[in-house]
Design an enzyme around this catalytic site. Structure first.
Site, short mmCIF file in Angstrom:
data_model
loop_
_atom_site.label_atom_id
_atom_site.label_comp_id
_atom_site.label_asym_id
_atom_site.label_seq_id
_atom_site.Cartn_x
_atom_site.Cartn_y
_atom_site.Cartn_z
CB CYS A 71 6.65 -1.43 -6.88
SG CYS A 71 7.70 -1.07 -5.60
CG HIS A 126 6.83 -3.22 -2.10
ND1 HIS A 126 6.31 -2.57 -3.12
CD2 HIS A 126 6.07 -4.05 -1.38
CE1 HIS A 126 5.19 -2.94 -2.94
NE2 HIS A 126 4.71 -3.69 -2.13
#
Ligand SMILES: *[C@@H]1O[C@H](CO)[C@@H](O)[C@H](O)[C@H]1NC(C)=O
Ligand SMILES: *[C@@H]1O[C@H](CO)[C@@H](O)[C@H](O)[C@H]1NC(C)=O
Length: 526
Positions: A71, A126
């Site tokens: 990610c 993130h």
């Protein structure tokens, strides 16, 4: 009248000429953990995704589009245009630490803002949470509605023991208990309702289909009896179906607002899907090999498509096998926004390190002319003494890929069709002969020596041909060594300032601990 005056003012300052059309709006839709085989445009009807398919059907399907296998690395690369071997973000950032994308690197929205765009982010970040400067509003987005962590509850918005949902820099406690998919859509519809003279950039990073598997009851029921009795696969199907509905709502709004034809839409997944029950979930990259957390094609060659202005009629509906990497979005989209291939070079921020080997390339000619631009794709590279960290080393040159894995997730090693899908009934959009699929998987393969695969004729990585072609292996290894030379060590949170703090049950940046505080500085400046 007001419009005319504004136009005259723009002409007087030389930022617009009569001949220039307004640059396109840009909508960048990123899915989380969605597998190559979790969209129906790749052949399988198991999860009907008519709205995502529309982007592919009315644009170009990108079947050699590569991202990083997890990610934060992919997201850092999209935002900065820099390869992970230069951002040092090889692994997902840990919640509660100071680690972040280096704030001295300019981001895609920062460049687009300079080009006169309204920039908005909705969904998953993130890329850092420790200070205001690391949050989306500190990194070029005029507005942000979303979360900062990697893995959280869709409904309670809890991540690593605290609440993580923001409207700008304020903690949005009021949405505790509301599912994120609907939240993101409402926000985007709201943004699209407000007329603006400026073009927009919206980065819409969905939570779907990452675990925990929390589709609505209704979405789950759509897949009753269709996943071979596997509850995890059913959960992923439900989340993917909700994602598709959400994309459909956004597309309809664009059409209603007469913005659809002027909006370049990118759809992509962040990494290959986690498969086979790994991490308690069941995305699918079948028939490709492997999944999330690995440098197999299944972990890195992900679902993607692009549609909109600048894509010529003859390429509409086509499937492209020209290489594109996640790092390419920044230079490519900035070039489109500026309508000038040299703008980025001319406007490069003073003192900022320039792009190196492996970083983003302007691949607009692939989308606008259907020609190859990128010949090589670096998947991952580390300095020699770090070959055992992260996922390993891998480089693609032309049709060839070399691969040496660090000890990996065995669950993600082989070829497993998803429960409820009969591969013999599916025409996958890849030239793999399922009959050639090896019966068993060697889990030590490619861990000691380089493997070699021809990913044009064997994208499913059935046959390691390193022994047959030692010269090709040597040539690629030599080329990889050039990439390895510039690879940086992994980001160390000790170099990133203070750690985020937990206040009133919520994660907060350490320099604005009050959950109710909105950082208004930016708005004051404007
Ligand atoms: C969210 O709502 C639940 C249920 O009302 C409550 O128990 C929890 O404390 C709330 N979370 C936060 C961070 O306020
Ligand atoms: C950020 O990048 C700059 C320029 O490459 C470098 O000097 C600096 O050490 C980096 N900061 C961190 C925390 O890695």
């Amino acid at each position: 009248m007001a419009f005319l005056l504004a136009l005259l003012a723009l002409l007087a300052t030389g930022t617009l000429s009569w001949a220039e059309a307004k640059p396109p709006n840009i909508l960048f839709i990123l899915a989380d953990d969605l597998g190559f085989n979790d969209v129906s445009f790749h052949g399988s009807p198991q999860i009907p995704t008519p709205n995502i398919d529309e982007i592919a059907r009315t644009g170009i399907t990108l079947n050699s589009y590569y991202a990083q296998p997890v990610c934060s690395p992919t997201r850092a690369t999209i935002m900065s245009g820099r390869h992970v071997s230069h951002t040092g973000i090889y692994m997902p950032l840990m919640m509660g630490t100071a680690a972040r994308l280096n704030i001295s690197y300019s981001t895609l929205p920062q460049f687009l803002e300079k080009l006169g765009y309204d920039t908005h982010m909705v969904g998953k970040w993130h890329l850092g949470q420790n200070e205001l400067a690391a949050m989306p509003t500190g990194r070029g987005f005029a507005s942000f509605f979303g979360y900062l962590s990697g893995e959280e509850d869709y409904i309670t918005h809890q991540a690593a023991g605290a609440f993580d949902l923001f409207d700008g820099t304020r903690t949005a406690f009021e949405f505790n208990g509301t599912h994120s998919t609907g939240l993101w859509v409402s926000k985007v519809l709201n943004l699209l309702s407000k007329p603006s003279e400026k073009p927009f950039f919206i980065y819409l990073a969905f939570q779907n289909v990452h675990w925990p598997l929390e589709p609505t009851e209704e979405a789950l029921r759509r897949f009753e009896g269709k996943t071979g009795g596997d509850a995890q696969r059913q959960g992923v199907c439900g989340l993917a179906s909700m994602l598709d509905d959400a994309v459909g709502q956004v597309i309809r709004k664009l059409k209603d607002q007469r913005l659809y034809d002027d909006t370049l839409i990118v759809f992509a997944s962040d990494n290959g899907g986690p498969t086979n029950g790994f991490q308690g979930t069941w995305s699918s990259n079948y028939p490709m090999r492997g999944g999330k957390n690995t440098l197999w094609e299944g972990g890195t060659r992900v679902a993607a498509a692009i549609r909109g202005p600048g894509i010529p009629q003859e390429l509409v509906g086509s499937v492209s096998y020209h290489k594109v990497h996640a790092a390419d979005w920044l230079p490519t989209l900035v070039r489109v926004a500026a309508n000038d291939p040299k703008w980025l070079e001319r406007n490069w921020p003073q003192g900022e390190p320039v792009f190196e080997l492996g970083d983003g390339m302007d691949v607009w000619d692939t989308f606008s002319k259907g020609v190859a631009v990128r010949e090589e794709v670096l998947l991952e590279a580390h300095q020699q003494d770090e070959t055992r960290i992260a996922h390993g080393n891998s480089l693609i040159v032309g049709d060839w890929k070399i691969l040496k894995l660090s000890p990996s997730q065995q669950e993600e090693f082989g070829w497993v069709p998803p429960p409820g899908q009969n591969p013999r009934e599916v025409e996958y959009q890849l030239p793999c002969r399922l009959a050639d699929q090896p019966r068993s998987v060697d889990y030590t393969e490619c861990s000691e020596e380089f493997c070699l695969f021809n990913v044009a004729s064997d994208p499913c990585e059935y046959r390691n041909v390193a022994k047959e072609h030692p010269k090709i292996v040597a040539r690629l290894a030599e080329r990889l060594a050039e990439y390895q030379k510039t690879a940086v060590p992994a980001v160390n949170s000790k170099d990133c300032g203070c750690a985020p703090v937990m206040v009133k049950g919520a994660w907060r940046p350490c320099d604005l601990p009050d959950p109710g505080a909105a950082w208004a500085l930016r708005n004051l400046v404007v």
